[in-house]
Scaffold this motif. Sequence first.
Motif, short mmCIF file in Angstrom:
data_model
loop_
_atom_site.label_atom_id
_atom_site.label_comp_id
_atom_site.label_asym_id
_atom_site.label_seq_id
_atom_site.Cartn_x
_atom_site.Cartn_y
_atom_site.Cartn_z
N ILE A 266 12.05 -5.64 -5.06
CA ILE A 266 12.74 -6.40 -5.95
C ILE A 266 13.38 -6.66 -6.61
CG2 ILE A 266 11.27 -8.84 -5.96
CD1 ILE A 266 9.15 -8.03 -5.36
N PRO A 269 15.94 -10.65 -12.03
CA PRO A 269 17.81 -10.82 -13.04
C PRO A 269 16.60 -10.92 -14.01
CG PRO A 269 16.72 -12.84 -12.11
CD PRO A 269 16.05 -12.04 -11.01
N HIS A 287 12.84 -3.30 -8.73
CA HIS A 287 11.33 -2.99 -8.36
C HIS A 287 10.88 -2.51 -7.27
CE1 HIS A 287 9.76 -5.03 -12.03
NE2 HIS A 287 10.60 -5.67 -11.45
N MET A 289 9.02 -0.96 -3.96
CA MET A 289 7.55 -1.71 -3.81
C MET A 289 7.15 -0.35 -2.56
SD MET A 289 6.28 -4.41 -5.13
CE MET A 289 6.95 -4.50 -6.76
N LEU A 292 3.47 3.23 -5.13
CA LEU A 292 2.50 2.88 -6.61
C LEU A 292 3.84 3.60 -7.56
CD1 LEU A 292 -0.43 2.08 -6.47
CD2 LEU A 292 1.67 0.33 -6.07
N GLY A 313 15.89 -13.70 -7.93
CA GLY A 313 14.99 -13.34 -7.38
C GLY A 313 15.11 -12.66 -6.12
N TYR A 315 14.14 -10.06 -2.66
CA TYR A 315 13.83 -8.22 -1.44
C TYR A 315 15.50 -7.60 -0.47
CZ TYR A 315 12.04 -4.48 0.11
OH TYR A 315 12.20 -3.07 0.23
N PRO B 35 -0.03 0.87 -0.58
CA PRO B 35 -0.72 1.24 -1.90
C PRO B 35 -1.33 0.08 -2.37
CG PRO B 35 2.09 1.29 -1.57
CD PRO B 35 2.14 0.08 -0.63
N LEU B 58 7.66 -13.22 -4.75
CA LEU B 58 7.93 -12.15 -5.21
C LEU B 58 7.35 -12.26 -6.35
CD1 LEU B 58 11.62 -11.86 -4.14
CD2 LEU B 58 9.89 -11.29 -2.82
N PRO B 61 3.72 -9.92 -6.42
CA PRO B 61 4.06 -8.06 -6.33
C PRO B 61 4.15 -7.67 -7.32
CG PRO B 61 4.78 -9.07 -4.13
CD PRO B 61 4.67 -10.43 -5.18
N ILE B 62 5.42 -8.54 -8.14
CA ILE B 62 5.99 -7.73 -9.84
C ILE B 62 5.05 -8.06 -11.13
CG2 ILE B 62 7.24 -7.91 -11.53
CD1 ILE B 62 9.47 -8.94 -9.86
N ARG B 65 2.13 -4.96 -10.15
CA ARG B 65 2.69 -3.81 -10.37
C ARG B 65 2.26 -3.73 -12.12
NH1 ARG B 65 5.88 -0.96 -7.17
NH2 ARG B 65 5.96 1.09 -8.57
N ARG B 66 2.87 -4.67 -12.82
CA ARG B 66 2.67 -4.37 -14.08
C ARG B 66 1.38 -4.56 -14.63
NH1 ARG B 66 7.08 -9.38 -16.92
NH2 ARG B 66 8.64 -8.73 -15.55
N ILE B 68 -0.80 -2.98 -13.42
CA ILE B 68 -1.32 -1.61 -13.07
C ILE B 68 -1.07 -0.56 -14.44
CG2 ILE B 68 -0.93 0.29 -11.40
CD1 ILE B 68 -0.55 -1.54 -9.52
N GLU B 69 0.15 -1.12 -14.42
CA GLU B 69 1.05 -0.59 -15.81
C GLU B 69 -0.35 -0.36 -17.01
OE1 GLU B 69 5.16 -1.19 -16.78
OE2 GLU B 69 5.14 -1.24 -14.69
N PRO B 84 -0.18 -4.83 -4.78
CA PRO B 84 0.43 -5.57 -4.63
C PRO B 84 1.71 -6.98 -3.46
CG PRO B 84 0.77 -3.17 -5.78
CD PRO B 84 -0.50 -3.23 -4.93
N LEU B 91 7.36 -8.75 3.57
CA LEU B 91 8.62 -8.78 2.14
C LEU B 91 9.87 -8.35 2.52
CD1 LEU B 91 8.51 -8.48 -0.79
CD2 LEU B 91 8.28 -6.13 -0.94
N VAL B 211 11.86 -15.39 -9.43
CA VAL B 211 11.30 -14.17 -9.92
C VAL B 211 12.31 -14.28 -11.31
CG1 VAL B 211 11.54 -12.00 -10.77
CG2 VAL B 211 11.81 -12.85 -8.50
N LEU B 216 7.84 -15.11 -14.52
CA LEU B 216 6.79 -14.28 -15.22
C LEU B 216 5.64 -13.87 -16.38
CD1 LEU B 216 9.82 -11.22 -14.17
CD2 LEU B 216 7.46 -12.06 -12.94
#
Lengths: 331, 331
Positions: A266, A269, A287, A289, A292, A313, A315, B35, B58, B61-62, B65-66, B68-69, B84, B91, B211, B216
């Motif tokens: 993904i 911008p 990103h 995907m 992980l 944004g 894919y 995942p 989208l 999923p982003i 993932r964030r 998860i950080e 995600p 996708l 996105v 976000l």
Amino acid sequence: MTEAPHLTFDLDRPGMTTGHLVVPKGADCEALSLPVFSLNKGEGPRLLITGGNHGNELEGPIVARRLIEWLPEAQTCGRVIILPVLNPLALQAWSRNTPVDGLNLNRVFPGRADGSVTERIADAVSRLLLPIADTVFDLHSFGPTWDFPPAVVTHPIADADLMPKTLRMAEAFKLPVTLLWEYDDTPGMFDTWAHSQGKVFVCAELGSGTVGSEALAIYEAGLRNALIALGLVEGKADHPTFRQQKSSRTLETLMSDALKSPARGIFEPRRSVLDEVKQGDRIGILHPMDSLSANPIDICAPATSIVLAVKSGMYVDTDARVALLARPLSL
Amino acid sequence: MTEAPHLTFDLDRPGMTTGHLVVPKGADCEALSLPVFSLNKGEGPRLLITGGNHGNELEGPIVARRLIEWLPEAQTCGRVIILPVLNPLALQAWSRNTPVDGLNLNRVFPGRADGSVTERIADAVSRLLLPIADTVFDLHSFGPTWDFPPAVVTHPIADADLMPKTLRMAEAFKLPVTLLWEYDDTPGMFDTWAHSQGKVFVCAELGSGTVGSEALAIYEAGLRNALIALGLVEGKADHPTFRQQKSSRTLETLMSDALKSPARGIFEPRRSVLDEVKQGDRIGILHPMDSLSANPIDICAPATSIVLAVKSGMYVDTDARVALLARPLSL
């Protein structure tokens, strides 16, 4: 016997006329009747304005229709022919290409009389409307998947007289950007064919295609400026306002100025159009995907430049274009 | 013999684990490995977070993932499982539905073990992940063809206990809008299936799917607020900023609140989301394109209401939805 493409009215008739450009039927679909407006005030420039070349670029058709409302009061000389929707089949499908044959109208010029419907549209326009004009404005939008400033675009033209004339015409719109765009997919474009016929042809590319009121106002102001520059209407040209600014710049983008995605994933911008960036500045983030453990990847400017276009944004696959950079044009 | 859907790791293992949810192969495609992240800190709420239910949405999923950080540092108790991307095939095609079988994942729950790939994804999630959770957040975007405010949405739920619990959970995100949405196409939704299993399930719907950084940031702040409300992380919840405002309101929209296009043509939006409108106020304009003599048609509010969603400029057919109105929810 195949019917020939024709107009339902005499284009040489003085004054205002509306009628249709008839694209003959073929094996793939019935005949199409494209609404055409003509305003003939005698001697002067001969301008053809077209919209709806791509069916998901909607500002052009609306602005062309608005022009038809005010032009009869404003035009003082010359001839203006307006075809708001070149490709009604693509428009009705909200699709770039024609659903019937899958073709991109802007890659099949000058068309073929015995071809599929997209080629027959190009053929009818090439034969019946283009020869009458000395100048053509084709009204596009950049589409909903990119951020792009209001711009009038031309690709490089081999003819040494036509190139500067075309750039001057483009600059007369006074849009935020006039763009000389080196591009590798020009065969069959309406642009390329019209240039080969010695016409001044510019392509307006405006924003997202989502018909925001700012975009429509800029488009209409730009067209009015261009009509004033041609001497078709009277008035004082003025820069339209784009994101609180009134300015114009002439930029150049080369094929090597496209930033491509380093992986599939993904794209996010991180910059706006017309931002000035230095080497290493982050334009966006990719990103991944699929796993992980794969980290986001920064996509950075390779040199000092101006952000011309940024993908929304989306894919994307590896090597997909995600941004276009540019720099001031020096001729 | 058909392989059964399975996880590549033990979800009951304490601490952080990553692995995959394996959706078995079928006649239509190979096995998929989605995942999955799991953070098990023992007693407490059991939360499942999913993104990528629709492949062209989208932000989810982003943001997943964030999360998860930063979650490993922040989570103090309970269990959080994050998937995600529910539908990697959609996708990768940047498509709402799965290209392989054309199905909308959010209409096939609880799925079928012997069905096509979209049904097998739903089946794997329904069997292996949903039973572990007491609360589910499914992260959607409203898509690029609508203007829509950041919102947490639930449809009406027959269960008299679950309805207010679900609304309270939705409001805990503190997004600009919490929405009770009467909708006619709910069979097979993940929502509907999860509610039938007694789960608190809310669907976040955020903006355009393109996105943007504001979207976000709002999404991430909303998720953090919800995690705080559940007691999974510590901190103070705060309203995210949307178009210079920090506020939340709980709204209701009924099926009769959809404004439809009176004809086919290009829809031009004229109002922004969350505008308050009175009877007769213009929401947008429909531009017919079939004839130059057909005038634009105003599309107006039938009563005092709040603009919840407006279609972006688009070619629409007669009776297509072009706006949704809403009013404050009174329960």
